[in-house]
Design an enzyme around this catalytic site. Structure first.
Site, short mmCIF file in Angstrom:
data_model
loop_
_atom_site.label_atom_id
_atom_site.label_comp_id
_atom_site.label_asym_id
_atom_site.label_seq_id
_atom_site.Cartn_x
_atom_site.Cartn_y
_atom_site.Cartn_z
N ASP A 125 -2.99 19.33 38.33
CA ASP A 125 -2.55 19.27 39.47
C ASP A 125 -3.18 17.77 40.70
OD1 ASP A 125 -5.25 20.23 40.33
OD2 ASP A 125 -4.67 20.63 42.13
N GLU A 129 -6.49 23.26 41.16
CA GLU A 129 -7.65 22.26 41.56
C GLU A 129 -8.18 21.69 42.50
OE1 GLU A 129 -11.11 19.84 40.38
OE2 GLU A 129 -9.54 19.18 41.06
#
Lengths: 559, 559
Positions: free
Chosen positions: A182, A248
């Site tokens: 991400d 994250e």
């Protein structure tokens, strides 16, 4: 790596995860979220148990195995690096494939997998599937572990955590690699020179795009390494266990649970952990990162009048919460950074001679520091002192005040309730609870001195422990050799000033050595506009990751 | 009166008005808006000239005219109040007309003349015309002075300033009365119990509605007084000059210019000024207000790094602007309100014995103070000390910090630039420039002590001077007699802690005695939700205003 100057989601997540477990430890008199009390250092080399002092590995090595250190130039614990037969053809193959590796990164950057934007959640999921397909196409196996609903935002499914495997040879070392697929938010209108989701390469080889360096480039580095081995006809010298998450940049929701759940399952064979999600200290010299500071974040709220008052009407007759708060906040730290909380300095592990030797070789100048600060406002005069202050000594910052006037212009208000925010960056051996105890005692003493009729509360907002790894482990020796093989230079040995909680989770849950092996450089602008990864860092970084696998396979050879 | 806890528009307006005049006085090294240097005390009784000390009238009276003070119970400078023949029938008429007076207020409240909301501007204008029509219907003459475009918001016309006159007898005293017909914003959804623009009277006689007490009730009080005189067949004993503005709650834009322009024209005959736009100290006893504190508002900005920094990455290596600012802000004031800026206390006029005698009779208790503070956070132990602190001693408040983290939760930021805001409420003889000089010296000394590499600037945001009036003037004697006649009690003699700049403007421009003669009580919640005016205050207040006109006509008799 999450470097954002902002509301740091990770420590909060950590706190939330521990909330249930520690709920019974709450004291009603103080608003104290639970603290993480698990030890975070491999017992084999360090001890952080209360009552025992932190003993750096080198100090003990110095006593027990002095013959292994050539000339006190730790961490280069090998007399010479081993020549690995297959690396030359691997490197050649990486060079040959570099355009297709860049295409792979281009494809990845094109998927706007922004985990913090609801509308982009499908793109995050798409990115997880794309990555799974890439690994499967290379012959790996993948499980996309679904993590359920996002806590507190139950209309959203968490993106899956990708658990992958490449190779299953019981004779080989198992290397667990972590990364995230991400990215941070990005809009052209934020000030990007190019479209953030179109990889744009300039004539200096800078590859601009959101996620290029954080963390798609490094994640793909592992895939590139597999492919180059295949194309070069070389067997991968280790089994790779992959853990790539999709949250994250949004608090790593679900990750700690996954690691905990899989510690004895999917990750059970892992011999070492390698994370490529931080950055070199500069632009030329790679580093190995063996520690991060912890963070104890506190607030003090002081309240008095029932509502905000007009300073004309009430100035002079009321105890003012701001006056009290400012006095207490002033008592924490000097303008030169010296922390004034009694006893805190005694918790800090003393600097050893051997540790001193780590700092001079680091490729860093005071000019670098001033450039990154954007002005000549550094406290220290020398590089060594500045690096120590950043990496291995605590610091205390006053972040701000909630509830006071904070707008432009002038407002003649006496705020009725103000909340001062401050935090301490912690280092070995500053245990979370011991630090909090000293801070609370200090705050209470300072408030008592004021003779104020206002009410004061001391609060612990969140605490995350420091992490320090055993850099004398073969995992680090392997990485150092790989750096020297690829870049012809010994790596800097660094600690990060900010927190990377996943390091601590892997260390705690798996009990294995964890290494941070960054690919990007200090100028990559992760989380900022115009994020980039230099072509050199991507291609030589791919070589580095592959070489590391060879060396770690050799250093930890099972037979 | 503008009591809003908010961005005070009035002092700013004052500053802006002086900006042009003082532009040449700017020093480039310091961001200093111009200060008001005109003396604000009638020379006849006070002196605030630099180099001369403030000499309260009573002190001089004590020396020169001791025979006029019965028993040191100043300000009751009359041995007995004169019986005014016509007042009984006037009072009777007011009682008879009370329902129609309430209807008049109901009509006024129904016009939502919110001066700070663009969309309500036509209602403000409508309210000005409604008021003009009311005065004309009573036989007065009115000019609606157009003030042009609103500075900085040129799409808006300022509402007109109403200049009215009732009576033109050269043998009569001319009393200039000031008030305002605009109101603060109000929405039912803010938490009002009733519709704010529908006058709602409960069984305790509380008349709820926006503008009821601030300032439509008092303005209509003057009109009611005229009408009751007419209906009772009594000649008004003075000529009334009226100045009713429509921008008081929005910085009194255009008012100072109007007063200045009309000082030798429309207002040229004014003998005294009476303003009914503040409040009693409590709920039972009326007061006369003879002073307000001034306000010097400052900021300090401290900057270092080029941008906000992550406290993990940079904590410990950079001089942090917040640390510096907090230390400087802490050096200004103790938690008990004692100002620590050297020399400031020496500027304060010493308390005289006679002045001491003003405070014990004031109807005020420590319980009143704690109720208004909403908690037991008062600094002083006695009513007298608290009143002195509020009315005649300076105070220093720390309002807040711009640029630091001010949101909820935790943010690990090192703010790159922070701006601390603080202000000093000033009293005689604290001249604006003398105060600023001491504050700037103090700030510079404190910053030098820090040995910081950050940069600091000291700024003057706005300054408004204190105002103190000669309470020995017949204007005050008349008002005191009127209070005793209507309420059978001697009024409290008060000063306001906050500023009411128009007092100073009238004093400066007209050179006439200015009196604040409030109608509302301390519980009226002006500027807040559920603003109200008690029926008793409105009706007895109407009697008071009329009685005052009789006594002031008598005290200042021209023949």
């Amino acid at each position: 790596m999450s470097r954002l100057v902002g509301q740091l989601p990770m420590p909060l997540t950590r706190t939330f995860l521990h909330r249930e477990a520690c709920a019974r430890a709450f004291t009603p008199s103080r608003s104290t979220p639970p603290r993480i009390s698990a030890h975070c250092i491999s017992r084999k080399f360090f001890s952080s148990s209360p009552g025992r002092r932190f003993t750096p590995a080198l100090q003990r090595l110095d006593k027990h195995t002095p013959d292994r250190i050539p000339n006190a130039e730790w961490p280069y614990l090998y007399h010479k690096y081993t020549k690995m037969a297959n690396l030359d053809s691997y490197f050649q193959q990486v060079d040959t494939l570099q355009d297709s590796f860049i295409d792979r990164l281009r494809e990845a950057v094109a998927i706007p997998s922004i985990s913090s934007e609801d509308a982009r959640r499908p793109d995050v999921v798409k990115m997880g599937h794309w990555l799974a397909d890439q690994i499967k196409a290379l012959g790996g196996t993948v499980e996309l572990r679904e993590l359920g609903k996002q806590p507190g935002r139950e209309h959203l499914d968490l993106p899956p955590c990708l658990l992958g495997r490449y190779g299953n040879d019981p004779k080989k070392v198992n290397v667990l690699v972590y990364g995230h697929y991400d990215v941070q938010p990005a809009n052209k209108s934020d000030g990007w020179a190019t479209d953030p989701f179109t990889l744009s390469i300039d004539d200096k080889g800078r590859m601009f795009g959101r996620g290029s360096t954080d963390d798609k480039g490094p994640v793909l580095g592992w895939l590139n390494a597999i492919e180059a081995h295949q194309k070069a006809g070389i067997e991968l010298p280790v089994n790779l266990i992959m853990c790539f998450e999709g949250m994250e940049e949004n608090g790593s929701e679900g990750l700690d649970d996954t690691i905990r759940a899989e510690a004895k399952k999917f990750f059970k064979d892992a011999d070492v952990v390698c994370i490529s999600d931080n950055y070199w200290l500069g632009t030329e010299k790679p580093c190995l990162t063996y520690g991060v500071r912890g963070c104890n974040y506190y607030s003090i709220d002081i309240a008095g009048p029932a509502a905000d008052l007009h300073s004309g009407v009430y100035g002079g007759v009321s105890h003012e919460p701001m006056t009290d708060l400012i006095r207490i906040m002033d008592s924490f730290v000097n303008p030169d950074g010296k922390i004034l909380i009694e006893g805190l300095d005694k918790l800090v592990a003393p600097m050893t001679e051997q540790e001193e030797a780590l700092y001079p070789p680091i490729a860093f100048t005071m000019n670098d520091l001033e450039q990154s600060l954007g002005g000549k406002v550094s406290i220290q005069d020398t590089k060594e002192e500045a690096l120590k202050a950043k990496m291995r000594y605590p610091s205390l910052s006053l972040h701000g005040i909630e509830g006071a006037f904070h707008g432009e212009g002038a407002k003649t208000v006496i705020p009725a309730k103000v909340i001062g925010k401050f935090s301490i960056r912690t280092v070995p051996n500053m245990e979370i609870d011991a630090v909090t105890e000293l801070v609370e005692k200090h705050v209470n003493e300072q408030f008592a001195k004021l003779n104020s009729k206002n009410r004061m509360n001391f609060n612990v907002l969140h605490c995350g422990k420091w992490w320090v790894e055993d850099f004398n482990h073969p995992n680090y020796t392997a990485a150092a050799k790989a750096v020297e093989r690829v870049f012809n230079v010994k790596p800097d040995m660094t600690r990060e000033g900010g927190s990377i909680p996943v390091t601590l989770t892997f260390q705690e849950e798996l009990g294995k050595n964890v290494l941070l092996l960054p690919m990007g450089s200090s100028t990559d602008a992760a989380h900022s506009i115009n994020e980039k990864l230099d072509k050199r860092n991507y291609i030589e970084g791919t070589k580095l990751l592959g070489a590391y696998l060879h060396y770690v396979g050799s250093e930890l050879k099972k037979e």
